[in-house]
Scaffold this motif. Structure first.
Motif, PDB file in Angstrom:
ATOM      1  N   GLU A 104      82.677  -8.365  37.390  1.00 37.54           N
ATOM      2  CA  GLU A 104      83.794  -7.415  37.558  1.00 37.54           C
ATOM      3  C   GLU A 104      83.347  -6.165  38.312  1.00 37.54           C
ATOM      4  N   ILE A 105      82.227  -5.596  37.895  1.00 37.86           N
ATOM      5  CA  ILE A 105      81.801  -4.334  38.493  1.00 37.86           C
ATOM      6  C   ILE A 105      81.201  -4.555  39.883  1.00 37.86           C
ATOM      7  N   VAL A 106      80.484  -5.651  40.081  1.00 36.02           N
ATOM      8  CA  VAL A 106      79.872  -5.923  41.388  1.00 36.02           C
ATOM      9  C   VAL A 106      80.965  -6.178  42.438  1.00 36.02           C
ATOM     10  N   LYS A 107      82.034  -6.824  42.025  1.00 33.94           N
ATOM     11  CA  LYS A 107      83.173  -7.058  42.927  1.00 33.94           C
ATOM     12  C   LYS A 107      83.793  -5.727  43.367  1.00 33.94           C
ATOM     13  N   ALA A 108      83.862  -4.768  42.431  1.00 37.47           N
ATOM     14  CA  ALA A 108      84.479  -3.471  42.732  1.00 37.47           C
ATOM     15  C   ALA A 108      83.551  -2.557  43.524  1.00 37.47           C
ATOM     16  N   ALA A 109      82.251  -2.621  43.251  1.00 35.67           N
ATOM     17  CA  ALA A 109      81.295  -1.682  43.882  1.00 35.67           C
ATOM     18  C   ALA A 109      80.050  -2.430  44.360  1.00 35.67           C
ATOM     19  N   PRO A 110      80.202  -3.249  45.422  1.00 37.51           N
ATOM     20  CA  PRO A 110      79.070  -4.076  45.878  1.00 37.51           C
ATOM     21  C   PRO A 110      77.959  -3.287  46.573  1.00 37.51           C
ATOM     22  N   ASN A 111      78.257  -2.070  47.011  1.00 34.46           N
ATOM     23  CA  ASN A 111      77.265  -1.294  47.768  1.00 34.46           C
ATOM     24  C   ASN A 111      76.579  -0.209  46.941  1.00 34.46           C
ATOM     25  N   ALA A 112      76.955  -0.105  45.667  1.00 29.76           N
ATOM     26  CA  ALA A 112      76.380   0.936  44.804  1.00 29.76           C
ATOM     27  C   ALA A 112      74.942   0.605  44.438  1.00 29.76           C
ATOM     28  N   ILE A 113      74.204   1.644  44.071  1.00 35.73           N
ATOM     29  CA  ILE A 113      72.901   1.442  43.444  1.00 35.73           C
ATOM     30  C   ILE A 113      73.143   1.405  41.938  1.00 35.73           C
ATOM     31  N   TYR A 114      72.593   0.392  41.287  1.00 33.79           N
ATOM     32  CA  TYR A 114      72.844   0.160  39.866  1.00 33.79           C
ATOM     33  C   TYR A 114      71.657   0.609  39.023  1.00 33.79           C
ATOM     34  N   ILE A 115      71.948   1.436  38.021  1.00 36.29           N
ATOM     35  CA  ILE A 115      70.934   1.856  37.062  1.00 36.29           C
ATOM     36  C   ILE A 115      71.263   1.203  35.721  1.00 36.29           C
ATOM     37  N   ILE A 116      70.375   0.342  35.251  1.00 37.17           N
ATOM     38  CA  ILE A 116      70.584  -0.328  33.973  1.00 37.17           C
ATOM     39  C   ILE A 116      69.897   0.500  32.878  1.00 37.17           C
ATOM     40  N   VAL A 117      70.674   0.851  31.859  1.00 40.13           N
ATOM     41  CA  VAL A 117      70.145   1.664  30.759  1.00 40.13           C
ATOM     42  C   VAL A 117      70.200   0.884  29.443  1.00 40.13           C
ATOM     43  N   SER A 118      71.094  -0.108  29.365  1.00 39.99           N
ATOM     44  CA  SER A 118      71.260  -0.899  28.145  1.00 39.99           C
ATOM     45  C   SER A 118      69.947  -1.520  27.703  1.00 39.99           C
ATOM     46  N   ASN A 119      69.734  -1.565  26.394  1.00 39.60           N
ATOM     47  CA  ASN A 119      68.509  -2.168  25.851  1.00 39.60           C
ATOM     48  C   ASN A 119      68.708  -3.623  25.433  1.00 39.60           C
ATOM     49  N   PRO A 120      67.627  -4.417  25.459  1.00 45.36           N
ATOM     50  CA  PRO A 120      66.287  -4.093  25.950  1.00 45.36           C
ATOM     51  C   PRO A 120      66.291  -4.005  27.476  1.00 45.36           C
ATOM     52  N   VAL A 121      65.990  -2.821  28.002  1.00 39.75           N
ATOM     53  CA  VAL A 121      66.305  -2.475  29.383  1.00 39.75           C
ATOM     54  C   VAL A 121      65.603  -3.374  30.408  1.00 39.75           C
ATOM     55  N   ASP A 122      64.380  -3.781  30.141  1.00 42.55           N
ATOM     56  CA  ASP A 122      63.657  -4.599  31.117  1.00 42.55           C
ATOM     57  C   ASP A 122      64.299  -5.984  31.256  1.00 42.55           C
ATOM     58  N   ILE A 123      64.716  -6.554  30.129  1.00 44.03           N
ATOM     59  CA  ILE A 123      65.352  -7.875  30.167  1.00 44.03           C
ATOM     60  C   ILE A 123      66.751  -7.776  30.761  1.00 44.03           C
TER      61      ILE A 123
END
Length: 315
Positions: A104-123
């Motif tokens: 859903e989000i990639v379709k809306a904002a394909p050119n954004a830089i994504y910061i993943i904060v959700s844990n466990p963050v590395d996985i």
């Protein structure tokens, strides 16, 4: 600065990030998205009513399509671990949430830089990298930025010197297998051992760092905060906002963020934190830091621990 930032998840971390951004001249537009519509509307109303004290900023409770043309998307969605729940169970639940959000989000904002904060963050960063279809330079996890900040805080208090003069990092997983590569710890350009000698010549008595105790402090700080107040969200929000400012700045900076490994230190196909060049184009690459053989083995052990969890989840 004219920039649009979308935050997925209006829990403690997501809403605190939105609030922190609203107090700084980083974003001109903030979109906060959450499955709980009443909660997100309440958060936005509360934050927006305080924005009259800064330059104008638009902050809305939105849907995925409102993320169109975002410069940065921050994903904080997920649940906290419940009593009796295993780490694997928590991981699978949060991966399933991420899998529902990603298309859903990639379709809306394909050119954004994504910061993943959700844990466990590395996985979560690894899974998002695998399923999003986006170029890897657009994806990074908050990784051990907060762990490294905790380390500098601890070293600063022990050495009685400003944190800005300390360059020391936490590598590996944002979790139990993280470690401190002490061979790369410097105070104003000199190693820790040299620093002790220097200040002793000045007549100052500085007790040497108990390295095991310092690592324990870094690893257990989050759990201690959770035990005392129920959740951690201030420090991680400041770390993420610093990362946002780095991405929106005119030049690159080095940060311990989580991103895909491609043979660095002999590690492949896993996301974890080492020194990484980050800037307006996202992840530019890893900065190889000289480490002892023992330190490299600790990084590999951290990678193996993450791979063992990845092998047990469906993604």
């Amino acid at each position: 600065m004219s920039s649009k930032i979308t935050i997925i998840g209006a829990g403690s971390v997501g809403s605190t990030i939105a609030y922190t951004l609203s107090n700084e001249d980083i974003a001109s537009e903030i979109v906060l998205i959450d499955i709980n519509k009443k909660k997100v509307e309440g958060e936005v109303m509360d934050i927006a009513q305080g924005t009259c004290f800064r330059d104008p900023v638009s902050i809305i409770a939105g849907e995925y399509e409102d993320a169109k043309d975002s410069d940065i998307v921050i994903i904080t969605s997920g649940i906290a671990r419940k009593p009796g729940q295993t780490r694997i169970e928590l991981t699978q639940t949060n991966v399933n949430i991420l899998k529902s959000i990603t298309p859903e989000i990639v379709k809306a904002a394909p050119n954004a830089i994504y910061i993943i904060v959700s844990n466990p963050v590395d996985i979560m960063t690894y899974v998002f990298t695998k399923i999003s279809g986006l170029p890897e330079n657009q994806i990074l996890g908050s990784g051990t930025m907060l762990d490294s900040a905790r380390l500098r805080c601890g070293l600063s208090e022990h050495l009685n010197i400003a944190q800005k003069n300390i360059h020391a990092y936490v590598f590996g997983e944002h979790g139990d297998t993280s470690f401190i590569p002490w061979s790369g710890a410097y105070v104003s350009g000199v190693s820790l051992d040299e620093y002790y000698e220097t200040v002793e010549k000045m007549g100052r008595n500085v007790t040497k760092i108990d390295k095991d105790a310092m690592l324990e402090y870094v690893r257990t700080s989050g759990g201690q905060v959770i035990a005392n107040k129920g959740a951690t969200f201030y420090a991680v929000s400041v770390a993420v906002c610093k990362l946002v400012a780095t991405i929106l700045s005119s030049s690159d900076s080095v940060a311990t963020v989580s991103s895909m490994m491609h043979g660095e230190y002999g590690i492949e196909d896993v996301c974890l934190s080492t020194l990484t060049l980050v800037g307006p184009k996202g992840v530019q690459g890893k900065i190889p830091m000289r480490m002892t053989k023992e330190e490299v083995e600790k990084l590999k052990a951290s990678a193996d621990a993450l791979k063992a969890v990845i092998a047990q989840i469906e993604h």
